[in-house]
Design a protein around this motif. Structure first.
Motif, PDB file in Angstrom:
ATOM      1  N   LEU A  97       4.473 -67.332 -48.264  1.00  0.00           N
ATOM      2  CA  LEU A  97       4.525 -65.874 -48.210  1.00  0.00           C
ATOM      3  C   LEU A  97       3.979 -65.284 -49.505  1.00  0.00           C
ATOM      4  N   PRO A  98       3.070 -64.336 -49.412  1.00  0.00           N
ATOM      5  CA  PRO A  98       2.539 -63.709 -50.634  1.00  0.00           C
ATOM      6  C   PRO A  98       3.601 -62.857 -51.301  1.00  0.00           C
ATOM      7  N   PRO A 103       2.578 -59.520 -45.803  1.00  0.00           N
ATOM      8  CA  PRO A 103       1.827 -60.656 -45.271  1.00  0.00           C
ATOM      9  C   PRO A 103       1.123 -60.347 -43.945  1.00  0.00           C
ATOM     10  N   SER A 104       0.092 -61.096 -43.684  1.00  0.00           N
ATOM     11  CA  SER A 104      -0.540 -61.119 -42.368  1.00  0.00           C
ATOM     12  C   SER A 104       0.304 -61.985 -41.451  1.00  0.00           C
ATOM     13  N   ILE A 108       0.841 -66.284 -41.256  1.00  0.00           N
ATOM     14  CA  ILE A 108       2.129 -66.978 -41.191  1.00  0.00           C
ATOM     15  C   ILE A 108       2.191 -67.879 -39.967  1.00  0.00           C
TER      16      ILE A 108
END
Length: 327
Positions: A97-98, A103-104, A108
């Motif tokens: 996870l950024p 997040p996109s 994920i």
């Protein structure tokens, strides 16, 4: 009452959490934040499908959304060290996870699908109980697409993207927990049509495991660590659930949990403590129909009750408890 009741990030009381928005949204209470986001979605022409999913509108996240995600992520990641179970931390690492942006969902899913067959799907927020259960039964977890405002870091009436994604998704990459969630969805779906008593039983199980569950760890404060998403995504409940002397911490027992009421307006009076995630896996393999028949109509226990047969990890001092308001 399963998805908006169960999702909490708060300073002094839990969110109007995850269970309520998924299980009790026939007359949903919409906050100004969610109303604004739904209007934004409508104005942008985003299509909501019959299963309440949408395509995640990545282009609609602005600098403020990413800044709020970044602030919440940094705060909870630091706070959870030594307090959350290792399986959650492993999930965070595996999902990559950024820390600095929303997040996109598809990025994920590229990690999640091969690991446990689960995927996340974007939803506007409130989802009817039957739809929610059907998603879980098919290994899909609904994630609210929008982010809270900067003035809502510690309290929000319903789950947003941070709660749903940061709080719930890391454990879906754990095989035991993933199988438990799948089995839960299938069992709850079988009783969702018109059986309010059964739905209440499953709401309590979701509440006390998926949202507010603790796991044994003899080396940690009060002998427990955190795994429930309503705790993991909440600064206040993270500290309270593990360190406060006020709440009860009771060994997990399936029938006991399904008969126990809970709080949506304050911290929990009682937390149930599993031994390990294999214990939830054992629950996932049960035949629920006889159990639901047995428990339907049985009197419910108050949120703060301690029973003679309970395995008491810690008995609460009851400090700060409200006298009424159990759900």
């Amino acid at each position: 009452m399963i998805k908006s009741q169960l999702c909490a990030l708060h300073a002094s009381k839990p969110l109007y959490t995850c269970i309520q928005s998924h299980l009790d949204c026939k007359n949903p209470i919409m906050s100004p934040a969610s109303t604004a986001k739904l209007k934004e979605q409508f104005d942008a022409g985003l299509t909501t499908r019959p299963d309440f999913t949408i395509d995640q509108p990545l282009s609609h996240y602005g600098e403020v959304d990413h800044a709020v995600w970044s602030q919440l992520f940094a705060r909870q990641a630091a706070l959870l060290k030594g307090r959350v179970c290792n399986e959650f931390l492993d999930g965070l690492a595996l999902l990559e996870l950024p820390a600095n942006r929303v997040p996109s969902f598809e990025a994920i899913n590229r990690q999640l699908r091969p690991a446990t067959g689960w995927e996340i799907v974007a939803v506007p927020g409130l989802v009817p109980e039957g739809v929610f259960f059907e998603h879980l039964a098919n290994r899909r977890f609904p994630v609210t697409w929008w982010m809270r405002r900067p003035d809502q870091l510690d309290y929000l009436q319903e789950p947003d993207c941070f709660h749903d994604l940061f709080g719930h998704v890391p454990l879906l990459i754990n095989p035991h927990f993933a199988d438990y969630m799948h089995a839960y969805g299938r069992a709850a779906l079988a009783f969702a049509a018109g059986d309010a008593d059964a739905v209440a039983l499953f709401a309590r199980l979701y509440w006390y495991t998926v949202e507010f569950g603790l796991i044994r760890d003899a080396a940690s404060a009060n002998g427990v660590r955190i795994y429930g998403a309503g705790i993991v995504s909440s600064k206040g409940e993270t500290l309270y659930s593990q360190q406060s002397a006020a709440p009860n911490r009771i060994g997990f027992d399936l029938e006991r949990v399904m008969r126990t009421r809970y709080r949506i307006d304050t911290f929990q009076k009682t937390y149930f403590v599993i031994d390990d995630f294999e214990q939830l896996f054992d629950v996932a393999r049960l035949e629920f129909a006889p159990l639901v028949e047995k428990l339907t109509g049985a009197p419910a226990f108050a949120a703060g009750d301690v029973l003679d047969l309970d395995i008491v990890v810690t008995r609460g001092t009851r400090e700060g408890w409200l006298a009424d308001g159990d759900i």
